[in-house]
Design an enzyme around this catalytic site. Sequence first.
Site, short mmCIF file in Angstrom:
data_model
loop_
_atom_site.label_atom_id
_atom_site.label_comp_id
_atom_site.label_asym_id
_atom_site.label_seq_id
_atom_site.Cartn_x
_atom_site.Cartn_y
_atom_site.Cartn_z
N PRO A 90 -28.80 -101.35 32.63
CA PRO A 90 -27.99 -100.97 33.79
C PRO A 90 -27.81 -102.17 34.71
O PRO A 90 -28.76 -102.89 34.99
CB PRO A 90 -28.83 -99.90 34.48
CG PRO A 90 -29.82 -99.45 33.47
CD PRO A 90 -30.05 -100.60 32.56
N GLU A 91 -26.57 -102.41 35.14
CA GLU A 91 -26.26 -103.52 36.05
C GLU A 91 -25.82 -102.92 37.39
O GLU A 91 -25.87 -101.71 37.57
CB GLU A 91 -25.15 -104.40 35.44
CG GLU A 91 -25.52 -104.94 34.05
CD GLU A 91 -24.45 -105.82 33.44
OE1 GLU A 91 -23.75 -106.52 34.20
OE2 GLU A 91 -24.31 -105.83 32.21
N LYS A 126 -30.14 -104.94 41.08
CA LYS A 126 -30.37 -103.81 40.17
C LYS A 126 -31.55 -102.95 40.62
O LYS A 126 -32.01 -102.08 39.88
CB LYS A 126 -30.64 -104.34 38.76
CG LYS A 126 -29.53 -105.22 38.18
CD LYS A 126 -29.95 -105.80 36.83
CE LYS A 126 -28.94 -106.81 36.32
NZ LYS A 126 -29.43 -107.49 35.09
N ARG A 146 -27.61 -115.12 24.94
CA ARG A 146 -27.04 -113.77 25.04
C ARG A 146 -25.66 -113.69 24.39
O ARG A 146 -24.84 -114.58 24.54
CB ARG A 146 -26.92 -113.33 26.50
CG ARG A 146 -28.22 -113.35 27.30
CD ARG A 146 -29.25 -112.37 26.76
NE ARG A 146 -28.75 -111.00 26.75
CZ ARG A 146 -28.82 -110.16 27.77
NH1 ARG A 146 -29.35 -110.54 28.91
NH2 ARG A 146 -28.36 -108.93 27.67
#
Length: 282
Positions: free
Chosen positions: A2-3, A51, A272
Amino acid sequence: MPELPEVETTVLSLKRKVLNRAFVFIWAERPDKDMDKIIGKKITDIKRHGKGIFVHLNSGEILFIHLKMTGHLLLGEWEHCKNNQTGEKEWCSQEEVMQEKKNGFLRYVFFLDNKKQLALSDPRKFARVSVFTKEEADDYVKKLGPDPLLIGKEEFINLFSGKKKMIKPLLMDQQFLSGIGNIYASEILFKAKIDPERTANSLGRKDIGRVYEFTREIIQKSIKLKGDSTSDYRLVTGKKGGYQDHHLVYNRGNLPCLICGKKIKRTVVGGRGTYYCPACQK
Ligand SMILES: [Zn+2]
């Protein structure tokens, strides 16, 4: 993970539904003595930085929740029932949506004084739940970079100007700027037409200004769509958000670019997976 938009969506929903409620009982999968401190305490405000979720209590303490990789918060009603196969006790809900697998990994269940429960579902168990004093919460926030929704364009440009690091890992570095992760970093740089491997110091103030504008635009758009449920994130109702149906480049490797029609490429930047259009992003 979740961002910012997913955490903001969660916070906005909770603010509508649990303000002024008190905790009457807290169940934790692994015993957590910290939770004894907040029984009987009332929720007075819920804030977000990056976050992180900060649930302010009338005692001055703060229940801090970081969803980390796979956590999400749910609001509903659960009861203990017996698993037919293992014979062990587990949490079950009458609500169909809560029976979806992603909503079934309950690690904490916070019982509120209106017979509802706030629960943390977290398949991979990385989420963090702690009780902070005000000072501890302030110290935590001090170690993080500014929140992109709370800073102005000049401040953002000055922050990035002259930095030697590549722009995409920099956008995602929580000590530098707090809230952006892997999905939105790819989306923002596509909109800004900047190659994710460019170093920040190779960008002019105008370029960085564009990154700022599109950071806010993409974040706001995703909040409107209630966040991205590509992975484990769900709304507090247990349902999916909508941003995953509006990806510009993320998860669109080999599909045509929405601007030029050439193939979107997947590469690895700073360890990433990163999606970009080699024709549009320079
Ligand atoms: Zn393109």
